[in-house]
Design a protein around this motif. Structure first.
Motif, mmCIF file in Angstrom:
data_model
loop_
_atom_site.group_PDB
_atom_site.id
_atom_site.type_symbol
_atom_site.label_atom_id
_atom_site.label_comp_id
_atom_site.label_asym_id
_atom_site.label_seq_id
_atom_site.Cartn_x
_atom_site.Cartn_y
_atom_site.Cartn_z
ATOM 1 N N GLY A 1 0.793 -1.230 0.000
ATOM 2 C CA GLY A 1 0.000 0.000 0.000
ATOM 3 C C GLY A 1 0.822 1.275 0.000
ATOM 4 O O GLY A 1 0.286 2.372 0.188
ATOM 5 N N ALA B 1 -7.717 0.735 4.680
ATOM 6 C CA ALA B 1 -7.136 1.723 3.762
ATOM 7 C C ALA B 1 -8.118 2.854 3.501
ATOM 8 O O ALA B 1 -7.739 4.032 3.462
ATOM 9 C CB ALA B 1 -6.726 1.050 2.452
ATOM 10 N N SER C 1 -5.754 1.479 -3.534
ATOM 11 C CA SER C 1 -5.993 0.592 -2.380
ATOM 12 C C SER C 1 -6.679 -0.698 -2.812
ATOM 13 O O SER C 1 -6.382 -1.772 -2.285
ATOM 14 C CB SER C 1 -6.818 1.315 -1.313
#
Length: 409
Positions: A134, A369, A355
């Motif tokens: 991420g 996220a 994400s």
């Protein structure tokens, strides 16, 4: 006689009136859609919301896009990326990125604005190998959202800073597209990748050999999207590549590229992106604990967006100006520049998109996220707005603009 009363009233309602100007309206719509998604996802309609997006229509072996959520993210969003590609080409050929002196500051600012948030993310969450994918989530700025907040301030913000924010966000989008293509490609099908190159090459050839009709390029774009979809590279990259092949002018000498951009930009801003936002911003938070909300992933994303973006961009702007590498935006002071760099921490659309690519196999991580993205974006929007509202030194511009309007017959 009433003028002393009118001026304070006009100042008081200026933010409300600004909701309806072009700079603000798309961003405000996105804010409302995101809020609606959160409400629905935490209401009795949550199950219906989930079923609408994720109910399978057919097996993946029949066709990869087998639910509404995939059609939105991998299909509908191609229009958004196509518009991004058109904006990039126009800016590179005839806009603010067309000359070295114009593009130096936006490019190095966007680069720093992507690198520092990524470093902050890795510092906070990098010890967990599951989260490291991420790293690019806090690196992108949402153009519509950021320009929408800036639009709420009316003409108080110097025009040079509006242009600076816009060009940095566009360069930021270029970086995000490259990141998606390079780092979020899970597997490659060589045959379909070769077909993609052939289709793209044919579209480039149509441009070079003077095809002036838009329809062959549209058909080529659809073929390119299908080929890229099956190749393993994310299908939305096809939108950017197809846009780069669009000729600048048509057979009548009119700008085909600008015509296409003007025709598609409202659809992208007022339909495609809001649908994407509604489909991706909904996260169930009622059952989440404080520990989950401030877990390493959302904390890393929120911190990267709010602190990383402004730290990276403001630092590089300050150093570039002091070292003579670039010129400071005209008619802007350092406090105003700082306020605009805070707004670059609004990372809604592209951050949500990345994400989903990073944690698509884990709904828990996707939800975490989303929380980080929403927290970082909201904090950046509010603090950035307040900072600009308090530090701006151009209130007279708003008054003069209003007086000019009043003077018109």
């Amino acid at each position: 006689m009433l003028e002393p009363i009118r001026k304070p009233i006009r100042r008081a309602i200026a933010p409300v009136r600004a909701l309806f100007v072009s700079d603000a309206s798309a961003g405000v719509l996105l804010i409302l859609v995101a809020a609606a998604a959160l409400v629905v996802a935490n209401s009795p309609l949550a199950e219906d919301y989930h079923n609408l997006l994720y109910t399978y229509w057919w097996p993946k072996e029949v066709f990869y896009l087998n639910d509404l959520h995939l059609w939105i993210n991998d299909g509908l969003m191609v229009i958004f990326f196509f518009v991004v590609g058109l904006e990039v080409k126009r800016e590179l050929i005839a806009g603010e990125l067309s000359s070295a002196d114009k593009r130096t500051l936006p490019i190095i600012s966007a680069g720093a604005g992507m690198a520092v948030p990524a470093l902050i993310f890795v510092t906070i969450a990098g010890s967990n190998p599951e989260l490291i994918r991420g790293w690019a989530i806090p690196a992108a700025t949402d153009i519509a959202f950021a320009m929408g907040v800036l639009g709420l301030l009316g003409s108080r913000v110097p025009a040079s800073l509006r242009l600076f924010l816009l060009t940095v966000a566009i360069v930021d989008d270029i970086g995000a597209v490259l990141v998606i293509a390079v780092f979020y490609t899970a597997h490659l099908d060589v045959m379909w990748l070769a077909i993609s190159f052939v289709v793209f090459g044919a579209m480039v050839g149509m441009n070079r050999f003077g095809v002036k009709s838009f329809w062959p390029f549209l058909l080529g774009a659809i073929a390119l999207w299908l080929a890229v979809l099956f190749s393993g590279v994310h299908a939305t990259i096809a939108g950017v590549l197809a846009a780069l092949t669009i000729p600048m002018r048509d057979a009548n000498g009119h700008s085909m590229l600008e015509k296409a951009e003007h025709a598609l930009a409202p659809w992208s801003a007022y339909l495609v992106v809001p649908i994407f936002g509604f489909a991706n911003a909904g996260v169930h938070i009622l059952d989440m604990t404080v520990e989950q909300i401030f877990a390493p992933l959302p904390l890393a994303i929120a911190t990267g967006l709010f602190l990383g973006k402004q730290l990276g961009i403001f630092t590089i702007v300050f150093l570039s100006v002091k070292l003579g590498i670039a010129k400071k935006p005209e008619n802007a002071n350092w406090m105003e520049i700082w306020g605009v760099t805070i707004l670059t921490g609004i990372g809604f659309t592209m951050s949500l998109f990345i994400s989903g690519l990073a944690f698509g196999n884990s709904q828990l991580l996707v939800d975490e996220a989303k929380i980080g993205i929403l927290l970082g974006s909201i904090i950046s929007a509010v603090i950035g707005y307040v900072a600009l509202r308090v530090t701006t030194q151009h209130p007279e511009e708003t008054e003069h603009l209003e007086e000019a309007r009043q003077a018109k017959p």
